[in-house]
Motif scaffolding. Structure first.
Motif, short mmCIF file in Angstrom:
data_model
loop_
_atom_site.label_atom_id
_atom_site.label_comp_id
_atom_site.label_asym_id
_atom_site.label_seq_id
_atom_site.Cartn_x
_atom_site.Cartn_y
_atom_site.Cartn_z
N SER A 109 0.81 -1.23 0.00
CA SER A 109 0.00 0.00 0.00
C SER A 109 0.83 1.27 0.00
CB SER A 109 -0.92 0.02 1.23
OG SER A 109 -0.14 0.12 2.43
N GLY A 110 2.09 1.16 -0.43
CA GLY A 110 2.92 2.36 -0.50
C GLY A 110 2.36 3.35 -1.51
N ILE A 111 3.15 4.34 -1.86
CA ILE A 111 2.68 5.38 -2.77
C ILE A 111 2.11 4.78 -4.05
CG2 ILE A 111 3.43 7.28 -4.25
CD1 ILE A 111 5.31 8.13 -1.99
N MET A 112 2.85 3.84 -4.66
CA MET A 112 2.36 3.25 -5.90
C MET A 112 1.17 2.34 -5.67
SD MET A 112 3.69 4.40 -8.62
CE MET A 112 3.08 3.18 -9.76
N GLY A 113 1.25 1.48 -4.66
CA GLY A 113 0.16 0.54 -4.42
C GLY A 113 -1.16 1.23 -4.17
N SER A 114 -1.17 2.23 -3.30
CA SER A 114 -2.40 2.94 -2.99
C SER A 114 -2.93 3.69 -4.20
CB SER A 114 -2.17 3.92 -1.83
OG SER A 114 -1.97 3.22 -0.62
N ARG A 115 -2.02 4.28 -4.98
CA ARG A 115 -2.47 5.04 -6.15
C ARG A 115 -2.97 4.14 -7.26
NH1 ARG A 115 2.01 10.03 -6.34
NH2 ARG A 115 1.27 11.02 -4.40
N ILE A 116 -2.36 2.98 -7.43
CA ILE A 116 -2.88 2.02 -8.40
C ILE A 116 -4.25 1.53 -7.95
CG2 ILE A 116 -2.55 -0.28 -9.40
CD1 ILE A 116 0.49 0.26 -9.30
N ALA A 117 -4.40 1.28 -6.66
CA ALA A 117 -5.72 0.88 -6.12
C ALA A 117 -6.77 1.93 -6.45
CB ALA A 117 -5.62 0.67 -4.61
N CYS A 118 -6.41 3.19 -6.29
CA CYS A 118 -7.35 4.28 -6.60
C CYS A 118 -7.72 4.29 -8.07
CB CYS A 118 -6.74 5.62 -6.20
SG CYS A 118 -6.74 5.95 -4.42
N HIS A 119 -6.76 4.01 -8.94
CA HIS A 119 -7.09 4.07 -10.36
C HIS A 119 -8.01 2.93 -10.77
CE1 HIS A 119 -6.89 5.76 -14.27
NE2 HIS A 119 -6.43 4.65 -14.81
N PHE A 120 -7.84 1.77 -10.17
CA PHE A 120 -8.80 0.69 -10.45
C PHE A 120 -10.18 1.08 -9.91
CE2 PHE A 120 -5.16 -2.11 -11.28
CZ PHE A 120 -5.65 -2.84 -12.35
N ALA A 121 -10.22 1.72 -8.74
CA ALA A 121 -11.50 2.19 -8.21
C ALA A 121 -12.11 3.24 -9.14
CB ALA A 121 -11.30 2.78 -6.81
N ASN A 122 -11.26 4.05 -9.78
CA ASN A 122 -11.75 5.05 -10.73
C ASN A 122 -12.62 4.44 -11.81
OD1 ASN A 122 -10.69 7.43 -9.68
ND2 ASN A 122 -8.74 7.20 -10.74
N ILE A 123 -12.28 3.22 -12.23
CA ILE A 123 -13.03 2.60 -13.33
C ILE A 123 -14.09 1.62 -12.81
CG2 ILE A 123 -11.13 2.91 -14.93
CD1 ILE A 123 -10.57 -0.11 -14.68
N GLY A 124 -14.34 1.69 -11.48
CA GLY A 124 -15.45 0.91 -10.92
C GLY A 124 -15.11 -0.49 -10.47
N VAL A 125 -13.81 -0.82 -10.37
CA VAL A 125 -13.40 -2.16 -9.95
C VAL A 125 -13.28 -2.21 -8.42
CG1 VAL A 125 -11.52 -3.85 -10.05
CG2 VAL A 125 -12.19 -2.60 -12.12
N GLU A 126 -13.73 -3.29 -7.82
CA GLU A 126 -13.55 -3.49 -6.38
C GLU A 126 -12.09 -3.85 -6.11
OE1 GLU A 126 -16.35 -6.02 -4.27
OE2 GLU A 126 -17.71 -5.85 -5.98
N VAL A 127 -11.52 -3.25 -5.06
CA VAL A 127 -10.10 -3.44 -4.78
C VAL A 127 -9.90 -3.88 -3.35
CG1 VAL A 127 -7.82 -2.35 -4.78
CG2 VAL A 127 -9.54 -1.60 -6.43
N LEU A 128 -9.00 -4.87 -3.17
CA LEU A 128 -8.53 -5.28 -1.85
C LEU A 128 -7.09 -4.81 -1.73
CD1 LEU A 128 -8.91 -6.93 0.81
CD2 LEU A 128 -7.99 -8.91 -0.45
N LEU A 129 -6.82 -3.90 -0.81
CA LEU A 129 -5.48 -3.34 -0.63
C LEU A 129 -4.88 -3.86 0.68
CD1 LEU A 129 -3.30 -1.31 -1.65
CD2 LEU A 129 -4.52 0.46 -0.35
#
Length: 800
Positions: free
Chosen positions: A13-33
């Motif tokens: 969940s570092g800078i990249m992990g959290s931001r990648i999680a956000c981008h998947f959420a941007n397109i409506g995908v459920e994310v487990l971080l």
């Protein structure tokens, strides 16, 4: 296999992990971080009496990282509400949940041993057939797959996002020899269509494509800076937007990214590339080594090539490093004759030849760095990529360049540049000479509306894969121009659709573009099915051209201003009430007049990175091109029986009065600029094609010219009284100035339909007349002229 991505697990969940999680959420995908469990309590947890077994403690690292990402600017989410799609957890308690997920992505620290430990855990719970990828910037992908099961290897590859993932367009896909072709094809397609990325297939070579070339360009540039003797400010002036690069240019970018990151990649490349003919360029010059040794790594250490200070009076100042003494001093702006020669040239492809062929330090720097980069790129084929377009796509998308290395070489002329390179001791790869000798003098060309690249093995030109369905305006310039003037060009892009492109500075709407919009609608109505208004630049339009208005207002030529605003309004209304569908394709800034044109289109096809707003208040005016009228109309349409109508009116009033600008297309929809019937495009490269297809769809659905509205409900005196009280209260509390108050009252006057005794239904033309009168009156205000002057001549907004 019919694969769908509904749920993604992000491990780390570092800078990249959290931001990648956000981008998947941007397109409506459920994310487990997920992230690791802390080994000890912090002071706050101790004070609360918590233990290591409490869930809040066990999830502390992932919770903290994700919250920091949600607070960071620019925002990682299109819409803050999408954060609800991300579920947080830890590796020990929640790793078993990955069995329910379609794609598992590892984004932990860049250490092979730690990644292998994570993959060991993944193998325990991962469902066979599930995608498993690693977001790494440099560790060889095949090393990570060692020791894993056959099914793991078949479904495993590298997926390298660039930071920040929402904004930087590159996604590198790096398969191993064991990766199944179905997985590669799926990820390439998914990255393009769903994640909106320039998705580039890479070989498993050190730093892949973008970082290999990008870091080389940076390090080569550092050596050139040291040799030529340029300052930090001069280099950032030469390597920023003037050549189509990011505003942060070179040194500011290094401070933001972190000098240690750049150095680590450069050192890794030097060690991992013993046979690279240009390996020595990765050695750190003194202007990099010295800062690295002092741990002046940029923003993360509070100083790098720049340093923020506060003087004894509390005034903030940004200091710049002297590259000879390594002491901080005042910033150098960098004045070059060459830049003065191109300051009024909007097209970067026209600027670059002038800059590179200029005299003095600027020309020397450009020739040294460009020629060396061209040589290096030519030598990397087929080592890092078999096709040259992959290098251009990766570098441009990963480092926010408008045009890639080979495209830049094309702009300068391949043959003559190769000759100059050889004379300078930077001879390109042999295949370039063979290409030229065969009579091929460009890396790219256009035929029949398609973009082709030079294919080295076949010694011929081929269509760039994946671009067959795109609308690329350069491909229509030779034979498909229907109309043009100095401000815009109209193309026939096939299937009965026209496309109007702006090319004024910042695509500002001046007299030439207004003329072009009217001419385009006329030609479309005569012989075509529809019109798209859009371009391939960074911004749709930054608004109306204020220079002419400022001149007329200064001369108090109000008759001319009245005619000009009337013509602008009529043009917007023509876009709304033409006999063919008008589709506007927005991206980047769509402000002021650009927003008003969008509001009056039949359909907006918005790139998700659309920043839309009615910002006229900032220059002492109200939206005068139908924007105030249109927001009033949309307010009326939003009324429902039993709803408190004044609340809806107040929201839209505040949107205009506070000059709100949406930070994404989703927010633009929330603000009422984009309708629910409008559509979004994730991949910028597909925007014009999507807009064209929408125009075709509207035409084939039996488009009928709409009639002007006469049923717009306005509140009259009741609405005026409410806003008068609210505005007076804000002035009394010193939240706004007297001039802000005057502008707000003008907006209120229009949106309430003037001094009507009761709520009334009015026409669009009635509101347009009120809007024009209010706009005209404000152009006679000295404080409005002061605001316009500040924007035009200082580039800064003034609140007076």
């Amino acid at each position: 296999m019919n694969r769908a991505i509904k749920k993604v697990a992000i491990l780390g969940s570092g800078i990249m992990g959290s931001r990648i999680a956000c981008h998947f959420a941007n397109i409506g995908v459920e994310v487990l971080l997920l992230d690791i469990v802390p080994k000890e309590l912090d002071d706050t947890e101790k004070a609360k009496g918590l233990t290591l077994e409490d869930k809040a403690v066990r999830n502390r690292i992932v919770n903290s990282a994700f919250q920091n990402t949600l607070k960071s600017k620019p925002a990682s989410l299109y819409d803050s509400k999408k954060a609800s799609l991300v579920t947080l957890g830890n590796f020990e308690d929640d790793m078993s949940k990955i069995s329910e997920y379609d794609w598992i992505m590892e984004v932990v620290v860049e250490r092979l041993d730690i990644k292998k430990i994570v993959f060991e855990q993944v193998e325990k719970y991962r469902k066979p057939g599930t995608l498993i990828t690693s977001n790494t910037s440099g560790i060889p992908i095949h090393f990570m797959a060692e020791g894993r099961s056959e099914d793991f290897k078949k479904h495993f590859c590298g997926t390298h996002f660039f930071n920040p993932p929402r904004y930087l367009r590159l996604l590198e896909i790096i398969p191993t020899k064991e990766t199944d072709q179905e997985v590669i094809d799926f990820l390439m397609n998914y990255g393009d269509l769903f994640l909106g990325k320039e998705t580039v297939l890479c070989k498993d070579t050190p730093a892949f494509i973008a970082n290999r070339i990008g870091i080389y360009a940076i390090m080569s540039g550092m050596h050139a800076v040291e040799k030529i003797g340029l300052t930090v400010g001069e280099v950032d002036k030469l390597t920023g937007p003037i050549i189509g690069r990011a505003k942060s240019a070179t040194f500011r970018t290094m401070d933001v990214v972190g000098l240690d990151t750049t150095v680590n990649v450069a050192n890794g490349l030097y060690q991992g590339l013993p046979n690279d003919e240009s390996r020595e360029a990765f050695k750190l010059p003194k202007i990099v080594q010295e800062l690295y040794d002092r741990k002046w790594w940029g923003d993360k250490t509070k100083q790098g090539y720049f340093k923020k200070t506060v003087d004894e009076n509390g005034k903030k100042e940004i200091l710049e490093l002297n590259l000879k003494t390594f002491e901080y001093g005042s910033r150098t702006k960098g004045h070059f004759d060459a830049i003065g020669q191109v300051k009024d040239i909007e097209n970067v492809k026209e600027r670059i030849p002038i800059l590179v062929n200029s005299d003095g330090k600027a020309g020397e720097f450009y020739r040294t760095t460009f020629y060396d980069m061209f040589k290096y790129c030519s030598m990397r084929i087929p080592e890092i990529a078999d096709e040259l377009y992959r290098i251009d796509h990766a570098v441009a998308a990963g480092f926010a360049w408008e045009i890639g290395p080979f495209a830049t070489w094309d702009v300068l002329g391949v043959k003559q540049t190769a000759e100059k390179m050889e004379a300078a001791g930077m001879k390109p790869a042999d295949w370039v000479g063979e290409m030229i000798a065969a009579g091929h003098e460009s890396f790219y060309k256009f035929e029949n509306g398609k973009k082709l690249y030079y294919d080295i093995p076949s010694k011929s030109y081929k269509v760039i894969p994946g671009t067959e369905g795109l609308v690329i305006l350069d491909a229509f310039k030779e034979n498909n121009i229907v109309y043009q003037n100095p401000g815009c060009t109209l193309y026939d892009v096939g299937d009965g659709i026209l496309n109007l492109e702006f090319h004024s500075k910042m695509n500002a709407l001046g007299a030439e573009i207004i003329e072009g919009i009217n001419a385009s609608i006329s030609k479309a109505e005569e012989s075509y099915r529809g019109l798209v208004i859009g371009n391939e630049g960074q911004n749709f339009s930054a608004g109306a051209n204020l220079a002419m208005l400022f001149m007329y207002a200064g001369d108090q030529d109000f008759d001319e201003i009245n005619m000009m605003i009337g013509h602008f309004q009529n043009t917007m209304m023509r876009a709304r009430y033409s006999s063919i569908p008008v589709v506007v394709a927005t991206s980047g800034m769509a402000l002021g007049g650009g927003c008003e044109l969008s509001l009056h289109s039949d359909h907006i096809q918005a790139h998700t990175e659309t920043y839309m707003g009615l910002v006229e208040v900032g220059v002492g005016l109200i939206p005068g091109g139908g924007g105030t009228k249109e927001m009033t109309l949309r307010t009326s349409d939003a009324y429902r029986a039993g709803d408190p109508e004044l609340n809806v009116l107040q929201e839209n009033f505040m949107t205009i009065a506070t000059a709100k600008v949406a930070t994404s297309a989703y927010e633009a929809r929330d603000l009422g600029f984009i309708r629910k019937s409008d559509d979004f495009t994730l991949n910028r490269a597909r925007l014009l094609a999507d807009a064209k297809n929408k125009a075709i769809e509207l035409a084939e659905a039996g488009y009928t010219q709409p009639a002007q509205r006469t049923d717009i409900k306005v509140q009259g005196k009741s609405g005026l009284a409410m806003f008068e009280a609210g505005v007076a209260g804000m002035r009394f509390g010193n939240y706004i100035s007297d001039h802000d108050m005057k502008i707000a009252q003008k907006i209120s006057w229009v949106m309430n339909g003037g001094d009507l005794s009761a709520p009334t239904l009015v026409s669009e033309q009635y509101l347009l007349d009120l809007e024009r009168e209010a706009f005209l009156s404000l152009t006679g205000e000295p404080k409005t002229l002061e605001r316009i002057h500040s924007i035009l001549f200082k580039g800064k907004p003034l609140r007076n």
